[in-house]
Write a protein that holds these residues in place. Structure first.
Motif, PDB file in Angstrom:
ATOM      1  N   ASN A 178     -36.617 -45.037 -22.060  1.00 27.35           N
ATOM      2  CA  ASN A 178     -35.770 -46.023 -21.381  1.00 27.35           C
ATOM      3  C   ASN A 178     -34.799 -45.313 -20.443  1.00 27.35           C
ATOM      4  O   ASN A 178     -34.818 -44.084 -20.337  1.00 27.35           O
ATOM      5  CB  ASN A 178     -35.087 -46.984 -22.374  1.00 27.35           C
ATOM      6  N   ASP A 179     -33.973 -46.084 -19.780  1.00 30.47           N
ATOM      7  CA  ASP A 179     -33.126 -45.500 -18.744  1.00 30.47           C
ATOM      8  C   ASP A 179     -32.066 -44.569 -19.318  1.00 30.47           C
ATOM      9  O   ASP A 179     -31.784 -43.503 -18.768  1.00 30.47           O
ATOM     10  CB  ASP A 179     -32.434 -46.609 -17.933  1.00 30.47           C
ATOM     11  N   THR A 207     -38.558 -40.103 -15.122  1.00 32.28           N
ATOM     12  CA  THR A 207     -38.655 -41.559 -14.949  1.00 32.28           C
ATOM     13  C   THR A 207     -37.988 -42.269 -16.119  1.00 32.28           C
ATOM     14  O   THR A 207     -37.990 -41.774 -17.241  1.00 32.28           O
ATOM     15  CB  THR A 207     -40.118 -42.043 -14.883  1.00 32.28           C
ATOM     16  N   GLY A 208     -37.433 -43.424 -15.827  1.00 32.69           N
ATOM     17  CA  GLY A 208     -36.803 -44.240 -16.853  1.00 32.69           C
ATOM     18  C   GLY A 208     -37.640 -45.457 -17.191  1.00 32.69           C
ATOM     19  O   GLY A 208     -38.820 -45.544 -16.828  1.00 32.69           O
ATOM     20  N   TYR A 209     -37.024 -46.387 -17.887  1.00 30.05           N
ATOM     21  CA  TYR A 209     -37.713 -47.629 -18.240  1.00 30.05           C
ATOM     22  C   TYR A 209     -36.651 -48.703 -18.445  1.00 30.05           C
ATOM     23  O   TYR A 209     -35.682 -48.484 -19.172  1.00 30.05           O
ATOM     24  CB  TYR A 209     -38.520 -47.453 -19.526  1.00 30.05           C
ATOM     25  N   ASN A 210     -36.821 -49.821 -17.775  1.00 29.97           N
ATOM     26  CA  ASN A 210     -35.965 -51.019 -17.848  1.00 29.97           C
ATOM     27  C   ASN A 210     -35.335 -51.354 -16.487  1.00 29.97           C
ATOM     28  O   ASN A 210     -35.221 -52.504 -16.141  1.00 29.97           O
ATOM     29  CB  ASN A 210     -34.832 -50.904 -18.872  1.00 29.97           C
ATOM     30  N   ASP A 211     -34.874 -50.331 -15.773  1.00 31.40           N
ATOM     31  CA  ASP A 211     -34.107 -50.550 -14.549  1.00 31.40           C
ATOM     32  C   ASP A 211     -32.838 -51.355 -14.819  1.00 31.40           C
ATOM     33  O   ASP A 211     -32.681 -52.490 -14.369  1.00 31.40           O
ATOM     34  CB  ASP A 211     -34.927 -51.224 -13.448  1.00 31.40           C
ATOM     35  N   MET A 261     -28.819 -48.415 -11.737  1.00 34.29           N
ATOM     36  CA  MET A 261     -29.717 -47.259 -11.775  1.00 34.29           C
ATOM     37  C   MET A 261     -30.105 -46.836 -10.358  1.00 34.29           C
ATOM     38  O   MET A 261     -30.632 -45.752 -10.146  1.00 34.29           O
ATOM     39  CB  MET A 261     -30.969 -47.566 -12.614  1.00 34.29           C
ATOM     40  N   LEU A 264     -32.474 -43.470  -9.979  1.00 39.34           N
ATOM     41  CA  LEU A 264     -33.508 -43.300 -10.990  1.00 39.34           C
ATOM     42  C   LEU A 264     -34.808 -44.027 -10.649  1.00 39.34           C
ATOM     43  O   LEU A 264     -34.821 -45.237 -10.433  1.00 39.34           O
ATOM     44  CB  LEU A 264     -32.979 -43.802 -12.340  1.00 39.34           C
ATOM     45  N   THR A 287     -37.830 -45.723 -12.016  1.00 35.68           N
ATOM     46  CA  THR A 287     -37.928 -46.348 -13.333  1.00 35.68           C
ATOM     47  C   THR A 287     -38.878 -47.535 -13.313  1.00 35.68           C
ATOM     48  O   THR A 287     -39.290 -47.997 -12.242  1.00 35.68           O
ATOM     49  CB  THR A 287     -36.520 -46.779 -13.818  1.00 35.68           C
ATOM     50  N   ARG A 291     -39.331 -51.284 -13.935  1.00 35.75           N
ATOM     51  CA  ARG A 291     -38.460 -52.452 -14.025  1.00 35.75           C
ATOM     52  C   ARG A 291     -39.097 -53.530 -14.889  1.00 35.75           C
ATOM     53  O   ARG A 291     -40.223 -53.948 -14.661  1.00 35.75           O
ATOM     54  CB  ARG A 291     -38.179 -53.020 -12.640  1.00 35.75           C
TER      55      ARG A 291
END
Lengths: 342, 342
Positions: A250-251, A275-279, A283, A290, A292, A294
């Motif tokens: 996740n972010d 890379t992230g996850y969620n946005d 961010m 980031l 990410t 979304r």
DNA sequence: TTGTAAGCGTTATCAA
DNA sequence: TTGATAACGCTTACAA
């Protein structure tokens, strides 16, 4: 500070008819039983008196509170406000009120708040607490309509609204591979978390499909926090210096990984892509912005509310529904081609 | 999906006494009227039957819902989740449930949601919508206990929980002046906003106390958004090129001012220092990390809830209370000495 | 210290 | 089409 509430009786007196008729006239489901002319007179009288039905009285009588328990880990986690608004907006239009509680990811707290919602006589539950174990979920779902958000059980026995985790993680992996990365690591969520678990699985598969190894490149944090991710990522990057990219679950974890890289003189994105996850909000303006996956937060909430409302309407046990939404990759500044391939 | 709720009658039957006695025994305020031995037996029986009082029944009888309307502009604005949690945590411990609604800063929506909360028979209100006009506030406060968050009226006639805006803005101005800035501008909130208004006033006074001019250095945005601030700040910085620092009325506006500076080749903090207000989540990791005035979000919510609860207890009209919390300056990377004095 | 009984405002059943 | 009535589960005078 005097509370003067008009009642059905007041309206009835004004119109000169019996309260029961007023009740029927005002209730959309029974209004057809009453003379249209009377309905009109009742409506006018009710409006002139500012009559508003007392939900405690009707709730007592009908055993429905028009209230929904919404259980989330923590409202101050930026992932949730969007979902909650989706829920609120959708429920409100149907005349339902969400009762929002936080668990802080503590199973005991969760048991407690669920009990308090039952005490409040909620008509159903939306659960956004993504634990893999679910001690009371089965029992709860036998007594109440329940919709799971961001989480399914292995058996798929509960209605749910999720995003396609497999797809989301694949987007991230494909993106990094496309940039030329091969040594890609995963910073996964806590072991108890169902989303963490799924994203880790998704990462494995996506890597395998590219013929890439994940050996010694997968770690899991203790908590969904920047700090926990920083420590975990630091250990991983130290032990496996060949790593050029990190897919975080996740972010927050991505931010932690970036911080870990920085502390090891691995600047993001030059020496380390993340890379992230969620946005989550903002961010796009962190340093670096980031890249990410979304997830449509508002939509998730709205769909969950819709699904629960449909459950509330159908007494019939229709087949368990699963709504699956598709996440998208947002490419920003935290990913770039690796310095050199390996 | 069968809902079997035990009632007072069930407990009474089990113990072999009258339901009224059970009611008295279980209610802390009346338990002293009943034989301690009976109380014990009742408690045990109630526990064994998982008895939980029906709030609709007691609410109907007592005309109190143990429910509080909480009205905020928008939950997805990162300023609010912290406050809401402060409210939730405090109310929950007192047996009250917050009903949360959003207005999106639209007065019509606000009127609508307040009406829906009244329909739900809330016992009181916490209003975090900081408009300077307050069409229905007076009427509302005559019928319900009301606590204002982050907002006072000129007359100070309503109980409120605020931060010391004067102090907060002064901290920012003093900080910039201390760094050597003289040409300091203010990007203020929308005209309808009470916090925007106050912070602008505070800015004027703080500047005056340093003997600094604010002429042509104060602008107001149309909305609390990064975009609006970017346009406003761009216009201001173009018209007044001598400006070396900006005090923004909140964090979003500060981010907009930084973006505006960047578009004019005024890098923050080298060529332009910027301060925010609120210290939203992640303001420590934006680029550059934002120097800002931190308001104690959770505490504000908690104090507001406490104040409202005390209002709910005292039937007596005690003098209107105002709780004022002190903000603190968080120095980060968006402020630095000016390139040259002027 | 406990029981009795009425009533909070609705809705649902039955009868007219 | 409308009226009468009971009941939802609880609290609270009042009586015992």
């Amino acid at each position: 500070m005097t509370r003067v509430a008009t009642t059905l009786k007041d309206v009835a007196k004004l119109v000169g008819i019996h309260p029961a008729t007023v009740s029927r006239a005002l209730n959309p489901r029974t209004a057809h039983l009453v003379n249209p002319a009377t309905v009109a007179r009742v409506r006018k009288a009710a409006a002139s008196l500012n009559y508003v039905p007392n939900p405690m009285a009707s709730g007592l009588r009908t055993a429905r509170s028009h209230t929904i328990g919404v259980v989330i880990p923590d409202l101050t986690n930026p992932l949730f406000p969007g979902m909650v608004r989706g829920i609120q907006d959708t429920l409100a239009r149907a005349g339902y009120t969400p009762l929002l509680v936080n668990t802080d990811n503590d199973p005991e707290v969760e048991a407690h708040v669920v009990a308090s919602l039952r005490a409040r006589r909620v008509d159903g539950f939306i659960l956004a607490t993504a634990r893999r174990d679910h001690p009371f979920l089965l029992e709860l779902s036998e007594k109440f309509p329940v919709v799971l958000i961001n989480r399914v059980t292995e058996s798929g026995q509960f209605p749910s609204v999720t995003t396609d985790e497999m797809h989301g993680i694949r987007l991230a992996v494909d993106h990094l591979v496309g940039l030329g990365h091969r040594a890609i690591a995963h910073i996964g969520g806590p072991a108890w978390s169902s989303t963490g678990h799924e994203r880790a699985q998704a990462f494995s598969r996506a890597m395998k499909s590219h013929g890439l190894s994940t050996a010694r490149r997968m770690a899991a944090v203790d908590a969904w926090s920047v700090e926990s991710a920083r420590d975990t990522a630091r250990a991983l990057l130290t032990a496996q210096p060949a790593i050029t990219a990190v897919v975080a679950a996740n972010d927050q974890l991505a931010l932690g990984a970036i911080a870990a890289g920085r502390s090891l003189k691995l600047r993001c994105p030059r020496a380390l892509s993340v890379t992230g996850y969620n946005d989550m909000p903002f961010m796009d303006i962190v340093d670096p912005p980031l890249t990410t996956v979304r997830v449509p937060q508002h939509d998730i909430g709205a769909e969950a509310a819709r699904l629960l409302l449909s459950l509330l309407r159908d007494d019939a046990q229709s087949p368990v529904k699963h709504v699956r939404l598709t996440p998208e990759l947002i490419e920003r500044g935290s990913t770039a081609p690796p310095l050199r391939g390996d």
